[in-house]
Design an enzyme around this catalytic site. Structure first.
Site, short mmCIF file in Angstrom:
data_model
loop_
_atom_site.label_atom_id
_atom_site.label_comp_id
_atom_site.label_asym_id
_atom_site.label_seq_id
_atom_site.Cartn_x
_atom_site.Cartn_y
_atom_site.Cartn_z
N GLU A 61 0.85 -1.20 0.00
CA GLU A 61 0.00 0.00 0.00
C GLU A 61 0.88 1.23 0.00
O GLU A 61 1.59 1.51 0.98
CB GLU A 61 -0.91 0.00 1.24
N ARG A 88 0.41 10.41 0.16
CA ARG A 88 0.69 11.51 1.10
C ARG A 88 1.97 12.24 0.76
O ARG A 88 2.39 13.11 1.51
CB ARG A 88 0.86 10.95 2.51
N LYS A 126 -11.16 -2.19 6.14
CA LYS A 126 -10.02 -1.84 6.98
C LYS A 126 -10.59 -1.43 8.35
O LYS A 126 -11.61 -0.73 8.41
CB LYS A 126 -9.29 -0.66 6.33
C1 3PG Z 1 -1.35 4.79 8.13
O1 3PG Z 1 -2.19 5.05 7.28
O2 3PG Z 1 -0.41 5.53 8.44
C2 3PG Z 1 -1.49 3.47 8.75
O3 3PG Z 1 -2.48 3.49 9.67
C3 3PG Z 1 -0.22 2.96 9.31
O4 3PG Z 1 -0.19 3.03 10.65
P1 3PG Z 1 1.14 2.60 11.44
O5 3PG Z 1 2.20 3.58 11.04
O6 3PG Z 1 0.72 2.72 12.88
O7 3PG Z 1 1.46 1.19 11.04
#
Ligand code: 3PG
Length: 213
Positions: free
Chosen positions: A47, A51, A134
């Site tokens: 994924e 961002r 999710k």
């Molecule tokens: C995100 O979108 O940043 C995810 O939730 C990842 O979370 P994490 O950094 O706690 O694994």
């Protein structure tokens, strides 16, 4: 693509590995070696969060890595969905669930993992035909106990919990019958990417890929 077809494809993708790495790619040069390392370590489903300015280019480059199934995360708007699909994303992930987003994914044929936490949000998703979701943000929303509790009245829904998950607590989720996989960023630390420590990232991926479920 109907929501039901999307959910079948989302479940198929989620069944490929116990962990989906959540990736924040700031340097496009990291994209391909990162994807190669994660796939080599046994985590084919990736994924890439939308961002960073180079996220779409990263998806485009990583989609060419053999064995990988690259999706786009942090989908917020129909425009994000269009851009992700055009870049070659095979699935999408969103922190939440909105009608414009699900309609855009249906129109573009992009399987979506929409984010839900409460029973009402899950029921809204089910009402729209989605059964693979999710659970976000997982740890701060009650953690594995909350996912387990949702499985009581809503056992037909599968979850990919994400948010605050690491090697330490991933097992708590993965043993649940309504959890197909979990998402986490810990397998791709920024410092290791900057150092070009692809072997180290491959080792983190291998450790995550070996998690039982
Ligand atoms: C995100 O979108 O940043 C995810 O939730 C990842 O979370 P994490 O950094 O706690 O694994």
């Amino acid at each position: 693509m109907t929501p039901e077809t999307q959910s079948i494809e989302a479940r198929r993708i989620c069944a490929l590995a116990p962990i989906i790495p959540v990736l924040v790619i700031k340097d496009l040069d990291h994209a391909v070696p990162l994807a190669r390392a994660l796939v080599a370590g046994g985590l084919p489903v990736l994924e890439v969060t939308l961002r960073t300015p180079c996220a779409l280019e990263a998806i485009r480059a990583m989609a060419e890595v053999p064995g990988g199934v690259v999706g786009a995360g942090t989908l917020l708007t129909p425009a994000d969905v269009k851009a992700a699909k055009a870049a070659g994303a095979r699935f999408g992930v969103s922190p939440g669930l909105t009608e414009p987003l699900v309609k855009a994914c249906e129109a573009e044929g992009l399987p979506l993992l929409p984010g839900c936490v409460t029973a009402s949000e899950v029921m809204q998703a089910m009402d729209w035909g989605y059964s693979m979701l999710k659970f976000f943000p997982a740890e701060s929303s009650g953690g594995a106990a909350a996912v387990k509790a949702l499985g009581g009245p809503l056992p037909q829904v599968g979850f990919c919990p994400t948010g605050g998950i690491s090697l330490k607590n991933a097992r708590d989720y993965l043993i649940l019958p309504n959890v197909l996989c979990a998402g986490g960023s810990w397998v791709a630390p920024e410092a290791m990417m900057i150092e070009g420590d692809w072997a180290g990232i491959e080792a983190l991926a291998a450790e995550a890929a070996a998690l039982p479920r």
